[in-house]
Design a protein around this motif. Structure first.
Motif, mmCIF file in Angstrom:
data_model
loop_
_atom_site.group_PDB
_atom_site.id
_atom_site.type_symbol
_atom_site.label_atom_id
_atom_site.label_comp_id
_atom_site.label_asym_id
_atom_site.label_seq_id
_atom_site.Cartn_x
_atom_site.Cartn_y
_atom_site.Cartn_z
ATOM 1 N N THR A 105 19.948 68.957 19.960
ATOM 2 C CA THR A 105 18.958 68.368 19.874
ATOM 3 C C THR A 105 18.871 67.082 20.640
ATOM 4 O O THR A 105 19.594 66.374 20.969
ATOM 5 C CB THR A 105 18.442 67.945 18.360
ATOM 6 N N TYR A 120 9.640 67.717 17.321
ATOM 7 C CA TYR A 120 8.784 68.370 18.073
ATOM 8 C C TYR A 120 9.351 69.751 18.439
ATOM 9 O O TYR A 120 10.516 69.922 18.928
ATOM 10 C CB TYR A 120 8.419 67.805 19.395
ATOM 11 N N SER A 122 9.409 72.724 20.696
ATOM 12 C CA SER A 122 9.206 73.086 21.791
ATOM 13 C C SER A 122 8.510 74.620 21.832
ATOM 14 O O SER A 122 9.037 75.567 21.176
ATOM 15 C CB SER A 122 10.142 73.109 22.953
ATOM 16 N N PRO A 133 14.953 73.103 25.767
ATOM 17 C CA PRO A 133 14.393 71.708 25.752
ATOM 18 C C PRO A 133 15.206 70.689 26.364
ATOM 19 O O PRO A 133 15.128 69.686 26.932
ATOM 20 C CB PRO A 133 13.402 71.422 24.531
ATOM 21 N N GLU A 154 5.390 69.341 28.229
ATOM 22 C CA GLU A 154 6.032 69.070 26.915
ATOM 23 C C GLU A 154 6.638 67.496 27.025
ATOM 24 O O GLU A 154 6.860 66.921 26.375
ATOM 25 C CB GLU A 154 7.139 70.129 26.528
ATOM 26 N N VAL A 158 6.320 64.581 24.575
ATOM 27 C CA VAL A 158 7.302 63.784 23.836
ATOM 28 C C VAL A 158 7.469 62.300 24.239
ATOM 29 O O VAL A 158 7.645 61.281 23.461
ATOM 30 C CB VAL A 158 8.652 64.516 24.281
ATOM 31 N N VAL A 170 13.679 66.991 19.492
ATOM 32 C CA VAL A 170 13.540 68.124 20.033
ATOM 33 C C VAL A 170 14.524 69.084 19.968
ATOM 34 O O VAL A 170 15.351 68.898 20.801
ATOM 35 C CB VAL A 170 12.848 67.981 21.507
#
Length: 182
Positions: A105, A120, A122, A133, A154, A158, A170
């Motif tokens: 992450t 978030y 993706s 991501p 994206e 973010v 993410v």
């Protein structure tokens, strides 16, 4: 420093607007902006040892959610480095069959203090790790023009959340084996 904090949202809005304009009909080479020096230096997850657990303790003996590795990275948007603290975590989780697995992450810290956190998710659904991501947020090349445009949008979303004072995480929710939204 305070002046820079006020200018950053304006700059970010301008870059995001330029990215949206690229998606809506800019020339075919507009996505090339994303392929900066960052794209050339960011290792694909398949070639980056950070994405693999190499510890001595078997994964099945490690509690889910345990952070196994961490590193500080740069968040990129349209070839620009966004000046927010960004950390990636390799953590122990389970796969869709409830077997031990690892995933990554990306955690983007806001400018200043906050109590808000957004996870978030993706909108990637890929057969290749180049769409993770954790890779594209660092400026990695997602392959096709459409994939790179989505990654740029994206990154803008973010970044905008972080600039507004929100911690954003993410996850690469498809995991190591890229199980489609399993």
């Amino acid at each position: 420093m305070k002046r820079n904090r006020r200018l950053l949202p304006v700059l970010l809005s301008m870059v995001l607007a330029a990215g949206v304009a690229g998606v809506m009909g800019a020339p075919a080479d507009a996505s090339a902006v994303r392929h900066s020096a960052a794209a050339a230096t960011v290792k694909n997850p398949n070639k980056d040892p950070f994405y693999r657990y190499t510890g001595h303790k078997p994964l099945r003996k490690i509690k889910p959610g345990t952070v196994l590795k961490q590193r500080t990275v740069s968040l990129h948007l349209s070839g620009l480095t966004i000046p927010v603290k960004t950390v990636q975590l390799l953590y122990r989780t389970v796969n869709e069959q409830k077997r031990p697995a690892v995933s990554v992450t990306t955690v983007v810290a806001p400018l200043g203090n906050t109590k808000r956190v957004v996870a978030y998710l993706s909108f990637y659904d890929a057969l290749g790790a180049q769409c993770d991501p954790s890779y594209t947020l660092r400026g990695g090349d997602a392959g096709t023009k459409a994939n790179n445009q989505e990654a740029m949008i994206e990154s803008g979303l973010v970044s905008a959340l972080a600039v507004q004072g929100t911690v954003v995480t993410v996850p690469d929710f498809e995991g190591e084996a890229l199980h489609w939204v399993a």
